[in-house]
Motif scaffolding. Structure first.
Motif, PDB file in Angstrom:
ATOM      1  N   LEU A  30      22.843  39.993  46.918  1.00 38.96           N
ATOM      2  CA  LEU A  30      23.685  38.903  47.844  1.00 38.96           C
ATOM      3  C   LEU A  30      23.347  37.591  46.972  1.00 38.96           C
ATOM      4  O   LEU A  30      24.263  36.761  47.007  1.00 38.96           O
ATOM      5  CB  LEU A  30      23.094  38.817  49.188  1.00 38.96           C
ATOM      6  CG  LEU A  30      23.506  39.612  50.281  1.00 38.96           C
ATOM      7  CD1 LEU A  30      22.726  39.773  51.551  1.00 38.96           C
ATOM      8  CD2 LEU A  30      25.075  39.563  50.582  1.00 38.96           C
ATOM      9  N   TRP A  33      25.947  37.580  44.012  1.00 37.90           N
ATOM     10  CA  TRP A  33      27.295  37.774  44.234  1.00 37.90           C
ATOM     11  C   TRP A  33      27.868  36.598  45.107  1.00 37.90           C
ATOM     12  O   TRP A  33      29.098  36.076  45.140  1.00 37.90           O
ATOM     13  CB  TRP A  33      27.809  39.142  45.265  1.00 37.90           C
ATOM     14  CG  TRP A  33      27.891  40.446  44.323  1.00 37.90           C
ATOM     15  CD1 TRP A  33      26.740  41.350  44.434  1.00 37.90           C
ATOM     16  CD2 TRP A  33      28.667  40.576  43.422  1.00 37.90           C
ATOM     17  NE1 TRP A  33      27.317  42.384  43.464  1.00 37.90           N
ATOM     18  CE2 TRP A  33      28.321  41.963  43.014  1.00 37.90           C
ATOM     19  CE3 TRP A  33      30.002  39.960  42.801  1.00 37.90           C
ATOM     20  CZ2 TRP A  33      28.861  42.536  41.863  1.00 37.90           C
ATOM     21  CZ3 TRP A  33      30.534  40.644  41.836  1.00 37.90           C
ATOM     22  CH2 TRP A  33      30.259  41.944  41.493  1.00 37.90           C
ATOM     23  N   ALA A  34      26.966  36.086  45.911  1.00 39.36           N
ATOM     24  CA  ALA A  34      27.369  34.885  46.761  1.00 39.36           C
ATOM     25  C   ALA A  34      27.072  33.520  46.252  1.00 39.36           C
ATOM     26  O   ALA A  34      27.444  32.544  46.682  1.00 39.36           O
ATOM     27  CB  ALA A  34      26.517  34.681  48.099  1.00 39.36           C
ATOM     28  N   ARG A  41      32.653  35.530  42.486  1.00 35.30           N
ATOM     29  CA  ARG A  41      32.504  35.631  43.907  1.00 35.30           C
ATOM     30  C   ARG A  41      33.504  35.887  44.859  1.00 35.30           C
ATOM     31  O   ARG A  41      33.336  36.533  45.726  1.00 35.30           O
ATOM     32  CB  ARG A  41      31.512  34.352  44.220  1.00 35.30           C
ATOM     33  CG  ARG A  41      31.277  34.288  45.777  1.00 35.30           C
ATOM     34  CD  ARG A  41      30.689  32.851  46.192  1.00 35.30           C
ATOM     35  NE  ARG A  41      31.511  31.774  45.900  1.00 35.30           N
ATOM     36  CZ  ARG A  41      31.297  30.493  46.247  1.00 35.30           C
ATOM     37  NH1 ARG A  41      30.013  30.295  46.804  1.00 35.30           N
ATOM     38  NH2 ARG A  41      32.017  29.609  46.534  1.00 35.30           N
ATOM     39  N   GLY A  46      34.015  40.920  44.691  1.00 33.70           N
ATOM     40  CA  GLY A  46      32.878  40.000  44.879  1.00 33.70           C
ATOM     41  C   GLY A  46      32.904  39.973  46.390  1.00 33.70           C
ATOM     42  O   GLY A  46      31.813  40.374  46.989  1.00 33.70           O
ATOM     43  N   ARG A  47      33.971  40.009  47.024  1.00 30.27           N
ATOM     44  CA  ARG A  47      33.841  39.798  48.441  1.00 30.27           C
ATOM     45  C   ARG A  47      33.506  41.196  49.207  1.00 30.27           C
ATOM     46  O   ARG A  47      32.737  41.260  50.220  1.00 30.27           O
ATOM     47  CB  ARG A  47      35.212  39.440  49.156  1.00 30.27           C
ATOM     48  CG  ARG A  47      35.357  37.871  48.790  1.00 30.27           C
ATOM     49  CD  ARG A  47      36.717  37.469  50.007  1.00 30.27           C
ATOM     50  NE  ARG A  47      37.703  38.053  49.808  1.00 30.27           N
ATOM     51  CZ  ARG A  47      38.823  37.900  48.703  1.00 30.27           C
ATOM     52  NH1 ARG A  47      38.513  36.699  47.950  1.00 30.27           N
ATOM     53  NH2 ARG A  47      39.848  38.325  48.441  1.00 30.27           N
ATOM     54  N   THR A  50      29.751  41.710  48.601  1.00 22.69           N
ATOM     55  CA  THR A  50      28.903  40.578  49.447  1.00 22.69           C
ATOM     56  C   THR A  50      29.014  41.268  50.983  1.00 22.69           C
ATOM     57  O   THR A  50      27.873  41.303  51.760  1.00 22.69           O
ATOM     58  CB  THR A  50      29.409  39.203  49.476  1.00 22.69           C
ATOM     59  OG1 THR A  50      29.571  38.817  48.256  1.00 22.69           O
ATOM     60  CG2 THR A  50      28.872  38.319  50.401  1.00 22.69           C
ATOM     61  N   THR A  54      25.907  42.390  52.842  1.00 25.74           N
ATOM     62  CA  THR A  54      25.451  41.702  54.142  1.00 25.74           C
ATOM     63  C   THR A  54      25.413  42.681  55.324  1.00 25.74           C
ATOM     64  O   THR A  54      24.360  42.698  56.112  1.00 25.74           O
ATOM     65  CB  THR A  54      26.595  40.714  54.515  1.00 25.74           C
ATOM     66  OG1 THR A  54      26.659  39.940  53.544  1.00 25.74           O
ATOM     67  CG2 THR A  54      26.356  40.096  55.931  1.00 25.74           C
TER      68      THR A  54
END
Length: 413
Positions: A30, A33-34, A41, A46-47, A50, A54
């Motif tokens: 995290l 990627w965040a 990102r 990337g999303r 993430t 998460t």
């Protein structure tokens, strides 16, 4: 009767420990990627990364006890800072006072008795915030039984009732008392005891919200679960001993993770849908909806253990024997009589779609408290809400809270 150590409690603790390396890896992912420095990102890859990390982190997290986080309140357009302090405490409960800094006007005191049913008192955050402009509020912050050493002794339903009486005495004047869900029964018992003794500090008004006063009315899945089962079944199936390294090691409890599992299973499809939506919101970059979901589940997933004696007495008196409506409810061996209440006004609130405390279960208090003057009785059915909507949410803020404030402020010593 003591229960043997359950492997389930140990397995639950062991699973949390075993997942720590994987959680550390997820958090590292995290961070990568965040990171604002990561050019990938905001890409689709990337999303998705993430979002997946998460979801794993949240699914394996032990959710910590939330804070109330109420920095201020508005009264007649003026902001007042809130000074949150412990006004009274025992090993099992802290009484939290939400004092208003620099407020000179005296407000009626309101004791909010939070449910001790698995979640923390912060579940009433919306209730507190909505009524803070109108009252000097105190809230019962029940403590997690796994963190209470055996040397503190036991805590059962009678101790709960005694605590309510002691806290009302601590307030030093005829205050109002509000019970949300589970404490409706011990609060009604406490007020009945005070009335029978002509206690000068018996509350001016009592508000019972979504509570199981008479579970024979509109039985829900929660009520029906007790059908055909005796107390030994619950003792053998639901009671476990706290394992180390918790301070309550060896204490017999009803674990919070079992209560949470029961709540989730009642509406499993709804919870699965909510988590699918969270994943999609994270992938789509909808931060507002994702944050709203996370705030709700940060609260919902944070649970506490209950003492075994409190849980078993509640099951026996409220759900198996239904002592209050049958006139057999005893406190420390002495029968209580709600008909003794004559000087305390009564307001009951129910939700149209409540699937935990069915319609009529809370309203039944009016029949039991038959000697309260007619003009001091009021029942409110809130349309379009379930159990949590009785004490939180937009309809509570817009319709229920103002009605409660008007009713309580109309009561005079």
């Amino acid at each position: 009767m003591s229960v043997p150590s359950s492997p389930l409690y140990s397995m639950f603790e062991l699973n949390h420990a075993a997942l720590q390396p994987f959680r550390a890896m997820a958090n590292m992912g995290l961070s990568f990627w965040a990171s604002a420095a990561n050019p990938l990102r905001d890409t689709s890859m990337g999303r998705q990364a993430t979002a997946a990390l998460t979801m794993f982190e949240r699914a394996t997290r032990r959710f910590a006890k939330p804070s109330f986080d109420i920095p201020e309140t508005q009264i007649d357009g003026k902001a007042y800072l809130i000074d949150e302090q412990v006004a009274w405490e025992t090993p099992f409960c802290k009484l939290i006072h939400f004092g208003k800094v620099d407020l000179r006007a005296k407000q009626a005191k309101l004791l909010m008795v939070a449910p001790m049913s698995g979640h923390y008192a912060t579940l009433l955050r919306d209730t507190v915030k909505s009524l803070l402009p109108h009252f000097d509020i105190y809230v019962t912050d029940w403590q997690d039984a796994r963190d209470i050493p055996l040397s503190a002794g036991q805590f059962d339903l009678d101790d709960y009732t005694d605590s309510v009486i002691t806290m009302l005495h601590h307030l030093g004047e005829r205050a109002h008392v509000m019970a949300v869900c589970q404490p409706a029964v011990p609060v009604l018992a406490a007020v009945s005891i005070m009335a029978a003794k002509n206690d000068p500090l018996a509350p001016l008004a009592m508000v019972l919200m979504g509570g199981p006063i008479d579970t024979t009315k509109s039985p829900t899945a929660v009520n029906k679960f007790a059908d055909g089962k005796d107390l030994d079944w619950f003792r053998q199936s639901a009671i476990m001993k706290v394992e180390g390294p918790h301070a309550g090691h060896g204490r017999e409890v009803y674990p919070g993770f079992m209560q949470l599992g029961g709540f989730i299973s009642m509406n499993l499809d709804r919870h699965l849908k909510a988590h699918r939506e969270l994943y999609c919101d994270l992938v789509d970059g909808d931060e507002q909806d994702a944050a709203r979901h996370e705030r709700f589940y940060d609260e919902y997933m944070a649970v506490m253990d209950l003492t075994a004696e409190f849980y078993l007495q509640t099951i026996e008196r409220v759900f198996i024997h239904q002592d209050l409506p049958h006139g057999t409810y005893a406190h420390r061996g002495v029968m209580i009589d709600p008909a003794a209440i004559t000087q305390t006004a009564l307001l009951t609130v129910e939700g149209e779609r409540d699937d935990i405390s069915g319609l009529g279960q809370t309203e039944a208090a009016h029949e039991l408290c038959k000697n309260i003057p007619a003009d001091k009785h009021k029942h409110h059915l809130q349309m379009g809400v379930g159990h949590y909507g009785v004490f939180s949410g937009s309809k509570f803020r817009a319709e229920v809270a103002p009605m409660i404030a008007d009713f309580l402020n109309a009561q005079k010593p």
